[in-house]
Design an enzyme around this catalytic site. Structure first.
Site, PDB file in Angstrom:
ATOM      1  N   ASP A 102       0.849  -1.198   0.000  1.00  0.00           N
ATOM      2  CA  ASP A 102       0.000   0.000   0.000  1.00  0.00           C
ATOM      3  C   ASP A 102       0.884   1.248   0.000  1.00  0.00           C
ATOM      4  O   ASP A 102       2.031   1.200   0.437  1.00  0.00           O
ATOM      5  CB  ASP A 102      -0.870   0.032   1.260  1.00  0.00           C
ATOM      6  CG  ASP A 102      -1.866  -1.117   1.308  1.00  0.00           C
ATOM      7  OD1 ASP A 102      -2.125  -1.703   0.246  1.00  0.00           O
ATOM      8  OD2 ASP A 102      -2.345  -1.420   2.407  1.00  0.00           O
TER       9      ASP A 102
HETATM   10  N1  URA Z   1      -1.279  -5.797   3.988  1.00  0.00           N
HETATM   11  C1  URA Z   1      -1.748  -4.516   3.963  1.00  0.00           C
HETATM   12  O1  URA Z   1      -2.793  -4.215   4.532  1.00  0.00           O
HETATM   13  N2  URA Z   1      -1.026  -3.591   3.294  1.00  0.00           N
HETATM   14  C2  URA Z   1       0.155  -3.857   2.672  1.00  0.00           C
HETATM   15  O2  URA Z   1       0.781  -2.969   2.098  1.00  0.00           O
HETATM   16  C3  URA Z   1       0.621  -5.198   2.719  1.00  0.00           C
HETATM   17  C4  URA Z   1      -0.121  -6.128   3.384  1.00  0.00           C
END
Ligand code: URA
Length: 227
Positions: A102
């Site tokens: 993310d």
């Molecule tokens: N899980 C999440 O919520 N975000 C990420 O970036 C990776 C795994």
């Protein structure tokens, strides 16, 4: 592309003549004679026919980046900076990502120009481990490890998450190991524990590839020792 197609096209001798050359033992792939005109060749292999180079071998690139927060896990975006913007390699335009993080998450992102390698690492059937260090806005409950191991029902996807490992390191800090990568997966899993929100999410490892302690946020380096 088939060996005969590649030679016929690149040396402009046509596929029929290329086939004859191959069957006569005049075609070398990475220095070895190949007699099968149908043999598939990739751009990572050198092809020589009758002493002429039909294709030079492209070098395989395997890179890791320490993604800072705010950078998008993508190769291009009209608005945000992407991990590719962090890479000042002449062949950066040929790279793609093995899995995403993310925008707010930090840590290890892998890139390569070899689609076979990135697909293997991202293939859910291969159960490649991904390890994350997370900070939470409230204490991690004592039963969190059991809940992560049992899995959570994700109605949007119609699946139960695969068993995940959770180790409580401090009151508001845990290490999580997943073998899949659903949308916002860790955030959604913690949210199920009484609405816990993450204050940080940092990827430390993907399969055998660990983020080195001396790779600062925003830096990248080549991964050595992959064939
Ligand atoms: N899980 C999440 O919520 N975000 C990420 O970036 C990776 C795994």
């Amino acid at each position: 592309m088939k060996l005969s197609q590649l030679i016929g096209k690149r040396l402009q001798i046509g596929e029929k003549r290329a086939r004859e050359q191959i069957l006569a033992g005049n075609a070398l792939v990475n220095g070895k004679v190949f007699l099968d005109p149908h043999h598939p060749v990739s751009r990572f292999e050198e092809v020589i026919c009758d002493g002429r180079q039909a294709q030079a071998a492209t070098s395989r690139l395997f890179l890791m980046v320490n993604k800072p927060a705010g950078i998008l896990s993508a190769t291009s975006d009209p608005v945000h900076r992407t991990v590719l913007d962090l890479i000042d390699h002449p062949a950066r335009a040929t790279l793609h990502l093995a899995g995403r993080l993310d925008r707010s998450s930090t840590g290890l992102v892998l890139l390569s120009n070899d689609g076979g390698w990135t697909s293997l690492l991202s293939d859910p059937a291969r159960l490649v481990e991904k390890v994350y260090l997370v900070g939470t806005d409230r204490p991690v409950p004592a039963d969190a490890a059991d809940r992560f191991a049992e899995g959570f029902w994700f109605a949007t996807e119609g699946i139960t998450t695969r068993p995940a490992r959770l180790e409580i390191l401090e009151e508001r800090c845990a290490r999580v190991t997943l073998v899949e990568g659903r949308y916002h997966q860790i955030k959604r899993m913690f949210h199920r524990l009484g609405g816990i929100r993450l204050t940080s999410l940092h990827r430390e490892r993907i399969g055998p590839h660990e983020l080195p302690a001396d790779l600062a946020p925003g830096q990248w380096r080549a991964i050595a020792g992959i064939n």
